[in-house]
Design an enzyme around this catalytic site. Structure first.
Site, PDB file in Angstrom:
ATOM      1  N   LYS A  38       0.805  -1.237   0.000  1.00  0.00           N
ATOM      2  CA  LYS A  38       0.000   0.000   0.000  1.00  0.00           C
ATOM      3  C   LYS A  38       0.838   1.289   0.000  1.00  0.00           C
ATOM      4  CE  LYS A  38      -3.300  -1.115  -0.659  1.00  0.00           C
ATOM      5  NZ  LYS A  38      -3.528  -1.826  -1.980  1.00  0.00           N
ATOM      6  N   HIS A  81       7.398  -7.343  -2.440  1.00  0.00           N
ATOM      7  CA  HIS A  81       7.213  -6.741  -1.112  1.00  0.00           C
ATOM      8  C   HIS A  81       8.234  -7.328  -0.126  1.00  0.00           C
ATOM      9  CE1 HIS A  81       3.626  -4.616  -2.164  1.00  0.00           C
ATOM     10  NE2 HIS A  81       2.815  -5.646  -2.195  1.00  0.00           N
ATOM     11  N   SER A  99      -4.854   2.891   4.049  1.00  0.00           N
ATOM     12  CA  SER A  99      -4.989   2.240   2.749  1.00  0.00           C
ATOM     13  C   SER A  99      -5.062   0.720   2.921  1.00  0.00           C
ATOM     14  CB  SER A  99      -3.784   2.634   1.875  1.00  0.00           C
ATOM     15  OG  SER A  99      -3.887   2.058   0.603  1.00  0.00           O
TER      16      SER A  99
HETATM   17  P1  A3P Z   1      -5.108   4.782  -1.107  1.00  0.00           P
HETATM   18  O1  A3P Z   1      -5.746   3.524  -0.637  1.00  0.00           O
HETATM   19  O2  A3P Z   1      -4.657   5.674   0.018  1.00  0.00           O
HETATM   20  O3  A3P Z   1      -5.955   5.520  -2.097  1.00  0.00           O
HETATM   21  P2  A3P Z   1      -0.203  -0.286  -3.621  1.00  0.00           P
HETATM   22  O4  A3P Z   1      -0.179  -0.179  -5.086  1.00  0.00           O
HETATM   23  O5  A3P Z   1       1.167  -0.375  -3.013  1.00  0.00           O
HETATM   24  O6  A3P Z   1      -1.133  -1.348  -3.193  1.00  0.00           O
HETATM   25  O7  A3P Z   1      -0.754   1.107  -3.061  1.00  0.00           O
HETATM   26  C1  A3P Z   1      -2.089   1.474  -3.257  1.00  0.00           C
HETATM   27  C2  A3P Z   1      -2.238   2.952  -2.948  1.00  0.00           C
HETATM   28  O8  A3P Z   1      -1.649   3.722  -4.026  1.00  0.00           O
HETATM   29  C3  A3P Z   1      -3.725   3.358  -2.878  1.00  0.00           C
HETATM   30  O9  A3P Z   1      -3.781   4.385  -1.889  1.00  0.00           O
HETATM   31  C4  A3P Z   1      -3.955   3.890  -4.288  1.00  0.00           C
HETATM   32  O10 A3P Z   1      -5.077   4.727  -4.403  1.00  0.00           O
HETATM   33  C5  A3P Z   1      -2.634   4.626  -4.521  1.00  0.00           C
HETATM   34  N1  A3P Z   1      -2.414   4.904  -5.947  1.00  0.00           N
HETATM   35  C6  A3P Z   1      -2.409   4.032  -6.970  1.00  0.00           C
HETATM   36  N2  A3P Z   1      -2.215   4.685  -8.138  1.00  0.00           N
HETATM   37  C7  A3P Z   1      -2.112   5.998  -7.841  1.00  0.00           C
HETATM   38  C8  A3P Z   1      -1.935   7.183  -8.622  1.00  0.00           C
HETATM   39  N3  A3P Z   1      -1.836   7.157  -9.942  1.00  0.00           N
HETATM   40  N4  A3P Z   1      -1.861   8.371  -7.973  1.00  0.00           N
HETATM   41  C9  A3P Z   1      -1.963   8.431  -6.621  1.00  0.00           C
HETATM   42  N5  A3P Z   1      -2.150   7.340  -5.833  1.00  0.00           N
HETATM   43  C10 A3P Z   1      -2.221   6.138  -6.442  1.00  0.00           C
END
Ligand code: A3P
Length: 302
Positions: free
Chosen positions: A50, A110, A140
């Site tokens: 996340k 990860h 998140s």
């Molecule tokens: P939130 O849940 O706070 O919105 P991961 O990819 O490591 O699982 O992380 C997911 C987080 O990255 C989520 O955060 C998601 O919305 C955010 N995310 C993914 N793409 C994004 C983008 N283009 N711009 C900003 N945040 C992004």
């Protein structure tokens, strides 16, 4: 299973100090990664869950767009989404042998430094490590735990926070992950980025990635990468938004990979008491690490 495997919960097992989701990988496969041969052209994107993985994955795959598809095509492979272009090293189920993939190979992970292939610790290949402030990660992750069927659905945010602070979640402790990566940075050919700097200056972050990875893009191509990596465009991009996952894995009625995409969302979930208690754990667990995080901008995604 080997005796060093500990069952943490019906959802998690612990092996070599790291919590894995049941059914997603095996200790034997994780052990085999030590000898996975690293090529200098390999790129590994490493994160605690996340922290902006799929976002950075979108940027990196776009920086290699064309080339990765072409070498795959020559090897008889077709990639239809970012997960196929840049798979998770530790989860290989259903995918062909990674050692047979043509270069340049792109991977996500990860894992902690010692669980990754030894070649990386010998300075071969490149690692991009993306960090995010741990309060936004917690929020998140809390939401994601409700949508990802292989994770335990928390009873409440407090229930999740307790487990997160104890490291009883997939990926283990955020504090241990960040400390391990920062402390062993000298072994790797590594670039550190933060989610918050990507939110504040996506163009600058893409430029940093370009220069670290040695990708030469003219300014129009770079602008196109930035445009395709914005929250709104990515959310609508079927190669990048992970909506291609099976419905029994990503429970869409409970959430999505692209949720809010902001910094400071933790303020909508943490109470003052939870925040204060988190801050004291943070002070204690981060002692001696010169890392600073951005906690309180709340810029909306473009
Ligand atoms: P939130 O849940 O706070 O919105 P991961 O990819 O490591 O699982 O992380 C997911 C987080 O990255 C989520 O955060 C998601 O919305 C955010 N995310 C993914 N793409 C994004 C983008 N283009 N711009 C900003 N945040 C992004």
């Amino acid at each position: 299973m080997a005796s060093s495997v500990e069952i943490v919960s019906p959802y998690l097992f612990r092996y070599k100090g790291y919590n894995f989701a049941h059914g997603e990988t095996t200790p034997e496969y994780i052990d085999s990664l030590q000898d996975f041969e690293i090529r200098d052209s390999d790129v590994f994107l490493v994160t605690y869950p996340k922290s902006g993985t799929v976002w950075t994955q979108q940027i990196i795959t776009l920086l290699y767009e064309g080339e990765v598809e072409e070498v795959a095509h020559r090897a008889g492979l077709t990639y239809s989404n970012n997960l196929e272009r840049m798979p998770w090293l530790e989860y290989r189920e259903g995918r062909s042998d990674y050692s047979l993939r043509p270069s340049p190979r792109l991977f996500c992970s990860h894992l902690t430094p010692t669980l990754l292939p030894r070649g990386l610790r010998e300075g071969k290949g490149k690692v991009v490590y993306v960090m995010r402030n741990p309060k936004d990660v917690a929020v998140s992750y809390y939401h994601f735990s409700q949508a990802w069927s292989k994770l335990e659905t928390p009873h409440s945010f407090q229930d999740f926070l307790d487990k997160y602070l104890e490291g009883k979640v997939g990926g283990s402790s955020w504090f241990d992950h960040v400390r391990a990566w920062y402390s062993s940075r000298g072994l790797f050919h590594i670039l550190f980025l933060t989610y918050e700097e990507m939110v504040q200056d996506l163009h600058g972050a893409v430029q940093k990635l370009c220069s670290f990875l040695g990708r030469q893009l003219d300014s129009a191509s770079l602008d196109r990468v930035v445009d395709r990596a914005t929250f709104c465009n990515m959310k609508a991009d079927p190669r990048a938004n992970y909506e291609f996952l099976p419905a029994d894995l990503l429970l869409r009625e409970h959430g999505h990979f692209l949720r809010k995409g902001t910094t400071g969302d933790w303020k909508n979930s943490f109470t003052v008491a939870q925040s204060e208690s988190f801050d004291s754990v943070f002070q204690e667990r981060m002692r001696g690490l010169p890392l600073e995080f951005i906690w309180d901008i709340n810029k909306q995604p473009e």
